[in-house]
Design a protein around this motif. Structure first.
Motif, PDB file in Angstrom:
ATOM      1  N   HIS A  79     -23.362 -19.338  24.790  1.00  0.00           N
ATOM      2  CA  HIS A  79     -24.245 -18.189  24.665  1.00  0.00           C
ATOM      3  C   HIS A  79     -25.478 -18.363  25.556  1.00  0.00           C
ATOM      4  O   HIS A  79     -25.741 -17.508  26.375  1.00  0.00           O
ATOM      5  N   HIS A 114     -23.179 -15.613  16.733  1.00  0.00           N
ATOM      6  CA  HIS A 114     -22.689 -14.231  16.844  1.00  0.00           C
ATOM      7  C   HIS A 114     -21.366 -14.143  17.604  1.00  0.00           C
ATOM      8  O   HIS A 114     -20.750 -13.086  17.635  1.00  0.00           O
ATOM      9  N   HIS A 115     -20.939 -15.236  18.225  1.00  0.00           N
ATOM     10  CA  HIS A 115     -19.605 -15.228  18.835  1.00  0.00           C
ATOM     11  C   HIS A 115     -18.552 -15.661  17.848  1.00  0.00           C
ATOM     12  O   HIS A 115     -17.379 -15.723  18.187  1.00  0.00           O
TER      13      HIS A 115
END
Ligand code: HEM
Ligand SMILES: [Cu+2]
Lengths: 201, 562
Positions: free
Chosen positions: B264, B313-314
């Protein structure tokens, strides 16, 4: 060229080009970055240990702690020896520096030897589940650093026999002993994680 | 004691670094001059943009019709894995290091990087790992095909049982790329901290230097985690450990944490310097000081910090508990704040400015517009409910290409055109540049805009064949992709022919403010040598009449004479 670079150092306000300091700054940044690799391994170790359904391989009760404890004591004291070696260097006592530096190297070598003895007596291998993997990965990766440290110290020792290299202390020696302290601190954390923590589970 | 003396030697043609030839051949040597290394990075990475682009063309050729007829699904897996890897590790990261090498020393008035040899070594690792990566096409079983994220258990299966397999080479290449990037990052950060010109306090540094600093800090924090994860993956794949193997008590999700803790932030490693490029160029081409300079500078580090704490969030659909999702939804939303600061600063700068629509400025404006769209879909994906609905569909593909190509790619083109005269000494052809821009903008829009709808209607990603109901979106996308391929022709033509025969560039063709524009084009080997100017004000004093360096006469002399 030399006159130009001398001008460079003399003519500018502080904050500009300080060639000496680069190496140390760079090296400290490097160590910060290295500690994150270890942090990754440590957190992986902790997470796996806390969540893994099966931890110790079958037939393994726990780890022997006496040999590692002696090893730890040797490694931690070698850090102090290295510190005094560096002090000698700053006081321009070259022979004192060489003697203590060599002692540090010897203690480091003893540590690697102890690690070797421990490894060769263990009843499990790299492929014995998560425990085998994490154990050998952590101690092996650290051991690699110890060996690197010893080699770097040998290099510094060798350089100290070339004239003029160590007139008033040396950035290389400072960096290497910094590295050595770093490897030491990592070992202490590792020791607690692997050897002390297992007692309480 | 800072009056800088005038030294006519500096204005002479560039002198070669001792032992290196002073012609094109020096780009093929182990040269330690940051400007040579910068161009080496640029050339090599543009070559790999073509390679990655060709792989993409094959993918889009396959996807132009619903059934899988051009390549079979296994080959397709290999294609997208290699496409993603080539684009990220062999195009984007190297090209940004190219910019760093060219711009950081010249912008801060340093003669070179802090560690020139390390710098050259970091560059030469790139061709080495490119060979490792691409040779995987020739090993039994073909290239890695577990995606550029290489999740276990897929990535550690090794069905053929060969020690030397595509995945092995992939991990090795990624580890080498990590070493190269860490060496680079060390060098850039040390250079920025220690080698600024006299008077150049942190708040007098150009925004590009700020963003590069923030981005390289991220590399230093994030990359070691990925490297650690890659080592463990390699052991699982080849040496029988089971860190990520559930059968041996391991945990595949642990790998995802390592991977995304780096990957990220990696998107900010790529996008931050592009924000820097946008900021530099918008001030030059609208002739106004950068609106909110200090906020823009600081926002870079806020993004760095927040970028490090949003990786989950992935993993919303990897069995992450709801309370954890909530935390990461919030941190993800927070990133919109510093990012918004930047966007408003650009708009505020453009507002009422005297805008010049040169090719670099067109790419900047196109990039900013696309970034707004890509940012909106990013925020949508940052909310778990939407992500769980459209994750693993083409909506994600659309989102990240809007950022990764339509924003970052555009910024890179803008930067190449803008600094081309400075580092080659030649002007590019404006007409060809505009054709390149138009083709790229239309091609990119056709390519990725329709994927939003395909994704919302449920077309899964990573598939070689799909339901005919999505055919129309895919035909448009493929046309766009081929158009992007065509767009590379005017670009290559422009670069090659202007470098060979373009008009000679003056020291400051854009009438820009910044130390790099005080140097002749191209700058001599050690930049200012011993004639380093003293900086006395913030950058971007457009229209304020504030001189940048102490000796105003010096400034005028340098910009006139060179
Ligand atoms: C030149 C035009 C391009 C086209 C036509 C294109 C097309 C594609 C396609 C079809 C996929 C596979 C999506 C899937 O099956 O899930 C993909 C994935 C990807 N692309 Fe591109 N792409 C292009 C340019 C770029 C650029 C410039 C970058 C990076 C700078 C990039 C980075 C990626 C990444 C990271 C992935 C993820 C890999 C994956 O999802 O498996 N692409 N691209
Ligand atoms: Cu993300």
């Amino acid at each position: 060229m030399t006159s130009a670079s001398q001008d460079l150092n003399l003519n500018h306000e502080p904050g500009h080009i300080k060639h000496d300091g680069h190496n140390l700054t760079g090296f400290i940044i490097f160590l910060c970055s290295e500690s994150i690799i270890f942090l990754a391994f440590f957190s992986g170790f902790a997470l796996l240990k806390l969540t893994s359904p099966e931890w110790l391989p079958e037939g393994v009760e726990g780890l022997e702690t006496k040999l590692p404890l002696i090893n730890t004591i040797v490694l931690v004291s070698s850090s102090f020896v290295a510190y005094f070696a560096e002090r000698y260097l700053h006081k321009e006592n070259l022979w004192g520096f060489r003697a203590l530096w060599l002692l540090t190297m010897a203690m480091g070598t003893y540590f690697v030897y102890g690690q070797y003895v421990e490894w060769s007596e263990l009843p499990f291998s790299l492929s014995n589940g998560v425990f085998g993997g994490t154990f050998y990965l952590l101690t092996g990766f650290h051991g690699l650093h110890v060996i690197t440290g010893i080699l770097l110290m040998a290099l510094m020792l060798f350089r100290s026999f070339r004239p003029n290299n160590y007139a008033k202390g040396d950035m290389g020696v400072t960096s290497v002993s910094l590295f050595w302290h770093f490897v030491d601190v990592i070992w202490i954390i590792l020791y607690i994680l692997i050897y002390v923590w297992q007692r309480h589970t | 004691m800072t009056t800088t003396k005038y030294d006519p030697r500096v204005l002479k043609a560039p002198h070669p670094v001792p032992g290196a030839p002073d012609n094109w051949k020096r780009f093929f040597t182990f040269n330690t001059d940051a400007k040579v290394i910068g161009i080496q990075y640029m050339g090599l990475s543009l070559f790999f943009l073509l390679v990655g682009g060709l792989l993409a063309m094959v993918m889009r050729g396959e996807l132009i019709t619903p059934p899988s007829d051009l390549v079979d699904p296994t080959v397709y897996n290999g294609l997208y894995t290699m496409h993603g890897t080539v684009m990220l590790f062999l195009f984007l990261f190297p090209i940004l290091n190219g910019f760093n090498n060219l711009l950081i020393p010249t912008m801060i008035g340093a003669p070179d990087m802090a560690f020139p040899k390390v710098n050259a070594a970091a560059f030469w690792l790139v061709p080495v790992f490119s060979v490792v990566l691409l040779s995987s096409f020739f090993v039994p079983g073909g290239p890695a095909s577990a995606g550029w994220w290489s999740y276990p258990p897929v990535s550690i299966q090794n069905p053929l049982g060969h020690f030397l397999n595509g995945e092995f080479l992939w991990i090795l290449a990624v580890a080498l790329s990590g070493i190269s990037s860490i060496l680079g990052a060390l060098n850039f950060v040390t250079t920025i901290i220690r080698m600024r010109a006299p008077g150049m306090g942190f708040f007098r540094m150009p925004v590009f230097v700020w963003t590069a600093w923030a981005a390289q800090t991220l590399q230093l924090v994030g990359l070691p985690a990925l490297t650690g994860g890659a080592i463990m993956l390699l052991f699982d794949l080849s040496f029988g450990t089971s860190f990520f193997r559930p059968e041996g008590g391991g945990d595949p999700v642990l790998y995802q944490h390592f991977f995304w803790f780096y990957s990220h932030p990696a998107v900010y490693v790529m996008v931050l310097p592009v924000f820097g490029i946008f900021s530099e160029l918008i001030t030059v081409y609208s002739r106004k000081p950068l609106f909110g300079y200090k906020f823009v500078a600081i926002a870079s580090f806020i993004i760095t910090f927040l970028g490090l704490i949003v990786w989950v969030h992935h993993m919303f659909y990897s069995g992450t508990p709801q309370w954890m999702r909530n935390i990461f939804i919030v941190t993800t939303m927070l990133i919109a704040v510093p990012t918004g600061v930047k966007v408003f600063a650009w708009l505020g700068t453009l507002w009422g400015g005297k805008i010049r629509l040169t090719t670099p400025m067109l790419f900047v404006l196109g990039g900013v517009v696309n970034f707004i769209l890509g940012g909106v879909t990013g925020i949508m994906l940052g909310t778990a409910p939407i992500d769980i609905h459209v994750g693993n569909t083409y909506f994600v593909v659309a989102h990240f290409h809007y950022i990764i190509f339509n924003t970052i790619g555009f910024g890179i083109f803008a930067g190449i055109y803008h600094w081309f005269p400075k580092f080659t000494g030649r002007m590019y052809y404006e007409g060809l540049g505009k054709i390149h821009f138009v083709l790229t903008f239309i091609g990119a829009t056709l390519n990725w805009l329709p994927m939003h709808w395909a994704g919302l209607y449920g077309m899964p990603r990573r598939v070689a064949s799909y339901d005919p109901e999505f055919a129309i979106w895919n035909v448009i996308a493929s046309i766009g992709a081929f158009m992007l391929g065509v767009a590379s022709i005017p670009f290559i033509l422009n670069i090659v022919s202007s470098w060979a025969r373009g008009a000679k560039a003056s020291a400051n063709p854009w009438n820009a403010i910044g130390l790099e524009w005080l140097l002749p084009s191209p700058p001599p080997a050690e930049n200012f040598e011993d004639d380093v100017p003293t900086v006395i004000s913030e950058p971007y004093g457009y229209g304020l009449g504030k001189p940048l360096v102490k000796d105003e006469e010096y400034y005028i002399r340098r910009s006139m004479e060179a």
